[in-house]
Design an enzyme around this catalytic site. Sequence first.
Site, short mmCIF file in Angstrom:
data_model
loop_
_atom_site.label_atom_id
_atom_site.label_comp_id
_atom_site.label_asym_id
_atom_site.label_seq_id
_atom_site.Cartn_x
_atom_site.Cartn_y
_atom_site.Cartn_z
N GLY A 95 0.80 -1.22 0.00
CA GLY A 95 0.00 0.00 0.00
C GLY A 95 0.84 1.27 0.00
O GLY A 95 0.33 2.35 0.28
N ALA A 152 12.88 -4.78 3.77
CA ALA A 152 13.52 -4.30 5.00
C ALA A 152 12.63 -3.33 5.79
O ALA A 152 13.15 -2.51 6.55
CB ALA A 152 14.89 -3.67 4.71
N GLN A 166 10.08 1.15 3.39
CA GLN A 166 9.48 2.04 2.39
C GLN A 166 8.82 3.27 3.02
O GLN A 166 9.07 4.39 2.59
CB GLN A 166 8.47 1.28 1.54
CG GLN A 166 9.11 0.14 0.78
CD GLN A 166 8.95 0.31 -0.70
OE1 GLN A 166 9.50 1.23 -1.28
NE2 GLN A 166 8.20 -0.56 -1.31
N LYS A 220 7.60 5.06 11.17
CA LYS A 220 8.60 3.97 11.19
C LYS A 220 8.13 2.88 10.22
O LYS A 220 8.14 3.13 9.01
CB LYS A 220 8.84 3.49 12.62
CG LYS A 220 9.53 4.58 13.47
CD LYS A 220 10.09 4.12 14.81
CE LYS A 220 9.04 3.98 15.86
NZ LYS A 220 9.57 3.96 17.25
N GLY A 221 7.67 1.72 10.68
CA GLY A 221 7.27 0.69 9.73
C GLY A 221 6.61 -0.47 10.43
O GLY A 221 6.59 -0.54 11.67
N GLU A 273 7.61 -6.28 8.37
CA GLU A 273 8.21 -7.50 8.89
C GLU A 273 7.90 -7.78 10.37
O GLU A 273 7.57 -8.91 10.71
CB GLU A 273 9.72 -7.47 8.67
CG GLU A 273 10.08 -7.52 7.19
CD GLU A 273 11.56 -7.34 6.97
OE1 GLU A 273 12.27 -8.34 6.82
OE2 GLU A 273 12.01 -6.17 6.97
#
Lengths: 628, 339
Positions: free
Chosen positions: B49, B87, B90, B283-284, B287
């Site tokens: 997304g 990782a 993105q 941040k993300g 994973e």
Amino acid sequence: MSELRIEATINGRKVKRTAQPHQRLLDFLRDDLHLTGAKEGCGAGECGTCSVFVDGVLKKSCLVPVGKAQGTNIETVESLAMGNDLSVLQQAFHKAGASQCGYCIPGMVMAATAAMRANPFAGREEIKERLGGNICRCTGYQKIIDAVELARDVQNGRLPISALAELDQEDGKFIGANIRRLDAPSKVSGALKYAADMTMPNMLHLQVLRSPHPHARIVSIDTSQAEAMDGVEGVITCADVPGEDGFGVFVHDQPIMARDKVRYVGEAVAAVASEDPVIARRALEKIKVVYEPLPALFDIDAAMAKDAPVLHDYAPDNVTKHIPIRVGDIEQGFAESDLVIEETYSTQAIEHAYLEPEAGLAYVDPDGVVTVISPSQNITHHRHMLSKIIAQPINKVRFIMSPVGGGFGGKEDMIYQGMLALMAMKTRRPVRLVFTREESIASTAKRHPSRTVLKMGLMSDGRIRALQLNMICDGGAYGLSSEGVMRKAAILGAGPYNIPHLRVDTLALYTNNTPSGAFRSFGALQTQFATETTLDMAAERLGLDPFEIRRVNAMRNGATTHTKQKLKSVSLLRVLEAAAKGSNWEAGIPTSRGDTRTDMGGEGLRPACTLGARFETIEATEPQSEVA
Amino acid sequence: MARKHGRGMAACWYGIARTATVDRASAFAEIDDGGTVKVLTGVTEIGEGILTVLAQIAAEEVGVRPQDVTIGDNDTARSPEAAHAGATRQTYMIGNVVAMACSEARQRLAEVIAKQWDVDVDLIETANGEIWARGTNHRMTMSDAVHCAKSKGVVPVGSGSFGTDTTGLDPVDGSGRPWQAYVYGCQVAEVEVDTITGEVQVLGMWAAHDVGRAVNPRGVEGQIEGGIVQALGQGLMEDYQLQNGHTTTPGFAKYILPTSLDVPRITSIIVEDPDPIGRLGVKGIGEPAMVPTIPAIMNAIYDAVGVRITSLPASPEKVLEAIKRKEAETRQHAMQAAE
Ligand code: FES
Ligand code: FES
């Protein structure tokens, strides 16, 4: 065999065509009619990406011989959004965020359409049952099921049509808002073109000859018979590589096609291009490769054994990568501990199983730029490597990232793009390669299988005093991402806890198994599985709640990590608190108290599955008028 | 009782962006005719997304709507380097550079318009396709503003580049600064274990994850849900098998994946601890979403039936065998105690 004449109604139009008897309905739709909304995820009836309606019945078109289409009425996903308006169900997929990579979505939308036609009032469990033949690797299904429920309620008038519309952000603040995915309409309608859906004029099809041996010396490759075949436009082997032949995310230890040796079953050895993929496939059988089998390594113990065969000259001990982390004095830490727990953990190899098998298209443009279109997760690095491999300046190499039908790390490796580029250079024609599911599974990277011995020393109040973690992984035949996976596994393996004495070693070894590579969560999954399970055991032995033992050890703001990095803000305590609260966790010692806990069976569960109990229809209610 | 229930939990941490090396990304932005925005960056969608996330970021920075943003081009010959799609980098890397590029382009436009209106540039506001000067009657559409800038010879463009302050690891003791942003997560699993068949059903998962700042909360949930189900697959059923180097699980008939019937109800709890370094605080999640799932499920199995599964997957055969072994041990202990 003679051609078939097919007359059928396809998406409301009469179609009269000839077809080849070996074609499946899926090929006929995709290759002859250019209806590429139906995808080939497996070619074996297992995934549902190819779903269409034949005379109103949901069918997996990869299992339907084209002859069976004669005289039928066929509807594909392209028929659902006729006149540019998405169907209610498609709009609901858009609204609910039900598509991610999108590769399963046309098939899902078809299956969901079938479900709603069969029972417009189907309940959540029945919806799940009716979608059970369609695999999605990205979404975890929850938002797909939400979407079908939303569509059902809109269709039945329980929710207004405005429930499908985008939210207005009057203040212009879009960060933090549930904006509908901009790429969803192209995915729910089947309009988006993945690499296997793309064609170019004058295009050739590539087929790859793969190694049948786990480890063998290549004595000779004779391609002359294949080259002489009618319809064959080109044959390539490692002899066609003009530059430095090697790729890999860290070490470039893998040739584009096997050179001198093969190191795993499924490794590319040669490739053939023809206008007709059937001819290309037949030509592969005409390539004569003489192999001299070599002793092979099938597990980590064999790879570490004294006198084990060496798989790569640069790594005489078969070690792909070793990462050490050291803090304090591990022996002192265990000596000071009140409790020491040691356990061995193992994890298996996992296939990424993205629904889109590898595919790509390459051509040399009029300015001589070698161009590769593929669902590559790393076009930047692929461009660097290919420029060395084909000995061209970097601006003569161009990578275009096609929509990725699921990657999860598995599409970081430049496993086939080099062959496409070489064949395009050799034939000066566009070349396309589409993997079968079997090819994808056998030849591409897996999650590293691992064996971890974890020893944890704790004080009686739950504080971890010492932790020793030793993980050994089967890296398979080539390096790919092993080095990075070992690094992440090591850095993160001991968890976000303060540990004064630490000794971590992660090791990847070469074997003759399918190579291991990048996979979402990259080694950290394997090591933290060991640490988090051991912490549960420790909590039991020390009489602590599992949240509590983590709180006791949690890194806090300003903590120093195992690699001696000073952190600023650490949100671990907040996150623990949120999970305990959100799940309504009843604190207690993990002594298998499942029987006695009072926090179970509440909100946020699905019903357990008992066969036949799922078909329960939601109550049909009076339509609700639209709320303004 | 053949069906036993239990709960377990596990926590995790994860690093954002490339590991133990300097990560970097870049983007170009142009505020285009019609008040639309064109963003070029080297890498985009793999299904998570990110296109929508970048469009939301660009829209808010420039003051247009996400549907006014066009993102190109994932093409090494047409767009600046953004490194790779993986990782969990993105939103962090590309999100921040798109914000930087868009902010620079907006500033360029704002300067021309401020001069035109003869007001201080700091008074210029933009949102939802309009531009105005605070405390004045000056207001026009972004479309007109672009037209105005171009008539004065200015094309509103900008660029952004972002690199991380990170290092490699020491080869002896591993010390180093592998990431500049870390995230944390915690998951709780509730399972049902059938003691006759050994089958484990995960009925509910609660997942709390720090993502820095959620650009699109529904997208974050999608990552959590998808990650949990992938991990559930590894925890309970998936198994790529080889025999002498030849796979014995060559297709989906043999390589078993989770279907809609296997998945738990998942409750995502988004925690926001903004990254202090990047411009956006993001941040993300990609994973880390799957890291605590397996131990949480295994710990829940232990809670339900008292067996520790330390070798994955926890297949029905393996669970059943462990239950039988435990029953035999319990019987033996009882007999010894009775003697
Ligand atoms: S079911 Fe037909 S392609 Fe998978
Ligand atoms: S969205 Fe279902 S497979 Fe990717």
